[in-house]
Design an enzyme around this catalytic site. Structure first.
Site, short mmCIF file in Angstrom:
data_model
loop_
_atom_site.label_atom_id
_atom_site.label_comp_id
_atom_site.label_asym_id
_atom_site.label_seq_id
_atom_site.Cartn_x
_atom_site.Cartn_y
_atom_site.Cartn_z
N GLY A 240 8.32 -2.37 5.25
CA GLY A 240 8.05 -1.43 6.33
C GLY A 240 8.28 -1.90 7.74
N GLU A 275 7.77 -6.78 0.11
CA GLU A 275 8.99 -6.05 -0.27
C GLU A 275 9.80 -5.65 0.97
OE1 GLU A 275 7.23 -2.66 -2.18
OE2 GLU A 275 6.67 -3.78 -3.98
N PRO A 276 10.24 -6.62 1.77
CA PRO A 276 10.98 -6.25 2.98
C PRO A 276 12.39 -5.76 2.66
CG PRO A 276 11.07 -8.62 2.68
CD PRO A 276 10.18 -8.09 1.58
N GLY A 277 12.86 -4.79 3.41
CA GLY A 277 14.23 -4.31 3.26
C GLY A 277 14.93 -4.30 4.59
N ARG A 278 14.59 -3.32 5.41
CA ARG A 278 15.26 -3.10 6.69
C ARG A 278 15.22 -4.34 7.59
NH1 ARG A 278 15.65 2.14 9.01
NH2 ARG A 278 14.00 2.75 7.58
N ARG A 314 21.85 8.34 8.58
CA ARG A 314 20.57 8.29 9.29
C ARG A 314 20.48 9.21 10.51
NH1 ARG A 314 18.83 4.30 11.49
NH2 ARG A 314 16.66 4.63 10.97
N TYR A 318 17.54 11.76 10.11
CA TYR A 318 16.30 11.47 10.84
C TYR A 318 16.46 11.55 12.36
CZ TYR A 318 15.96 8.69 6.46
OH TYR A 318 16.01 8.23 5.18
N CYS A 343 32.69 18.97 8.88
CA CYS A 343 32.52 20.34 9.36
C CYS A 343 31.06 20.75 9.28
CB CYS A 343 33.41 21.28 8.58
SG CYS A 343 35.12 20.90 8.94
N GLU A 344 30.29 20.16 10.13
CA GLU A 344 28.86 20.45 10.22
C GLU A 344 28.39 19.86 11.55
OE1 GLU A 344 24.79 19.44 7.82
OE2 GLU A 344 26.57 19.91 6.70
C1 LIG Z 1 11.68 1.44 0.80
C2 LIG Z 1 10.64 0.57 0.23
C3 LIG Z 1 10.46 -0.73 0.71
C4 LIG Z 1 11.26 -1.30 1.85
O1 LIG Z 1 10.98 -0.71 3.06
P1 LIG Z 1 11.57 -1.32 4.42
O2 LIG Z 1 11.08 -0.43 5.46
O3 LIG Z 1 13.06 -1.28 4.28
O4 LIG Z 1 11.07 -2.71 4.54
C5 LIG Z 1 9.51 -1.53 0.11
N1 LIG Z 1 8.76 -1.06 -0.92
C6 LIG Z 1 8.90 0.17 -1.41
C7 LIG Z 1 8.04 0.61 -2.53
C8 LIG Z 1 9.83 1.04 -0.86
O5 LIG Z 1 9.96 2.27 -1.33
#
Ligand SMILES: *Cc1c(COP(=O)(O)O)cnc(C)c1O
Length: 418
Positions: A240, A275-278, A314, A318, A343-344
């Site tokens: 998150g 669980e980092p992603g972004r 994105r 958003y 075309c939008e």
């Molecule tokens: C999307 C998601 C993440 C990653 O979120 P980020 O904002 O990218 O860090 C982690 N855990 C779960 C369950 C998710 O759905």
């Protein structure tokens, strides 16, 4: 910090001029920097190092490219997956099954079976119903599935509604008030090894206080569960953390996040999971595009680029901001609307944006496209899927081929009764 920078008046990814990639691979193309991914992975790891031996699971949905996952695997990360397809990718990238966490509200029977057969490290159950089903499948195979119960802490993450996941009316997890009873019932099932709790309240969080409130509630829950004799050895705090998309965006640093987590979780006596992603992948990628033409507008001109909402969704989904930078800055400025060819009207990256002056044929990038970029692509308007490239020092490799519109059409059939 990232490794996309100007050198001798042109934009490079590490030591590779982006113009060279455009010439050799074509545009649009996603370009990832290995050094940036590694840097972000290490900064995150170091920020959490005082927490003992946390389990780090890269959120595959942010960027599921196999080469990106391999970088994360080499950095010691496992994976957080939300589908059978993501599970297969994590394993294909060399992540041990035991390091993979399976999240998601709609895991289907075949996906649960795949997870069991692979020997996944943890199933994050999002409902009692899911746990009951998983127990039957696991017991039939003579195993106990390691599980955490995802709770919905009813905290407003203060982010965009569509990526907020921890409010009571969101679909994720079980209401935290019901969690003790549900956890107890699940812990009594023969096929489950209930070992922990999980939260993930949303993405692109710019403020730590909602996370802190969610973690505090989780701590209270852990104490409640233990008070009635239930075992809790793991706590998954999700992902998150936000990233800056725009000059002036101030985001909590991984170090501030780590310090907050250390404070809130002191005395929990669990293995923490993340669980980092972004925060890992976001600034490690750009979408490289070419200006098709500049069209006069009523007020501002339209800079029409060859990338579109199907490649980078994105802004359309958003209303997100992505910095737009010329690959060879002209040192002139212009105010323009930046749009794709689709075309939008939703295919708009920016309105009335002050940018470097560009003309037809010029190259430019959308910044911070390494997370939730290529992975959200579609073939809308019968456009193909964009190629992906990874740069490493002075070399680069194509890590995903461009998929041409005709390759997509090749999978379609006109029945003989038409
Ligand atoms: C999307 C998601 C993440 C990653 O979120 P980020 O904002 O990218 O860090 C982690 N855990 C779960 C369950 C998710 O759905």
């Amino acid at each position: 910090m990232d490794h996309f920078h100007l050198r001798d008046g042109e934009l490079y990814a590490e030591d590779v001029p982006l113009a060279r990639i455009a010439a050799e691979v074509g545009t649009p193309v996603y370009v990832y920097s290995r050094a940036t991914l590694e840097r972000h992975a290490r900064v995150f790891k170091e920020a959490l190092a005082p927490l003992g031996d946390p389990h780090l699971a890269f959120a595959v949905k942010a960027n599921p490219n196999l080469a990106v996952l391999r970088v994360m695997q080499r950095e010691g990360f496992g994976a957080d997956v939300v589908s059978g397809g993501e599970l297969a990718r994590a394993l294909a990238a060399g992540m041990p099954a035991s390091e993979v966490v399976f999240s998601g509200v709609g895991k289907q029977e075949y996906e649960l079976i795949r997870g069991l057969d692979a020997g996944l490290g943890q199933f994050n159950l999002e409902s009692e119903e899911e746990g009951t089903e998983l127990s039957v499948l696991a017991a039939a195979r003579g195993v106990r599935a390691p599980c955490a119960l995802r709770v919905n802490p009813d905290v407003d993450a203060g982010t965009h509604d569509k990526i907020s996941t921890g409010k009571a009316d969101n679909k994720f997890g079980v209401p935290i008030g019901e969690a003790p009873a549900i956890y107890a019932r699940l812990a009594a099932l023969p096929g489950l090894d209930m070992r922990g709790v999980a939260v993930h309240i949303g993405s692109q969080l710019s403020d730590l206080s909602p996370l802190e409130r969610a973690f505090e509630k989780l701590g209270t829950l852990i104490a409640t569960l233990r008070a009635v004799g239930l075992k809790v050895t793991h706590a998954d705090l999700g992902g998150g953390l936000g990233v800056p998309y725009k000059a002036g965006d101030v985001m909590p640093s991984p170090a501030e996040y780590g310090a907050m987590v250390a404070r809130v979780t002191a005395g929990w006596d669990v293995r923490l999971m993340f669980e980092p992603g972004r925060v890992i992948a976001g600034n490690a990628g750009v979408l490289l595009t070419k200006v098709v033409r500049v069209k006069r507008g009523i007020r501002d001109p339209f800079v029409i680029v060859d990338a579109a909402m199907n490649d980078l969704a994105r802004p359309a989904l958003y209303g997100s901001w992505h910095d737009f930078e010329a690959v060879r800055p002209s040192n002139k400025r212009m105010t323009a609307n930046i749009v794709g060819p689709i075309c939008e009207t939703g295919d708009t990256f920016a309105m009335g944006r002050n940018i470097e002056g560009v003309e037809a044929g010029d190259l430019a990038v959308f910044r911070t496209a390494g997370a939730y970029g290529a992975t959200m692509a579609s073939s809308y308007n019968s456009r193909g899927f964009v190629a992906e490239v990874m740069v490493d020092g002075d070399k680069y490799a194509i890590v995903a081929d461009r998929i041409l519109p005709e390759e997509i059409t090749a999978a379609e059939r006109v029945p003989d009764w038409l």
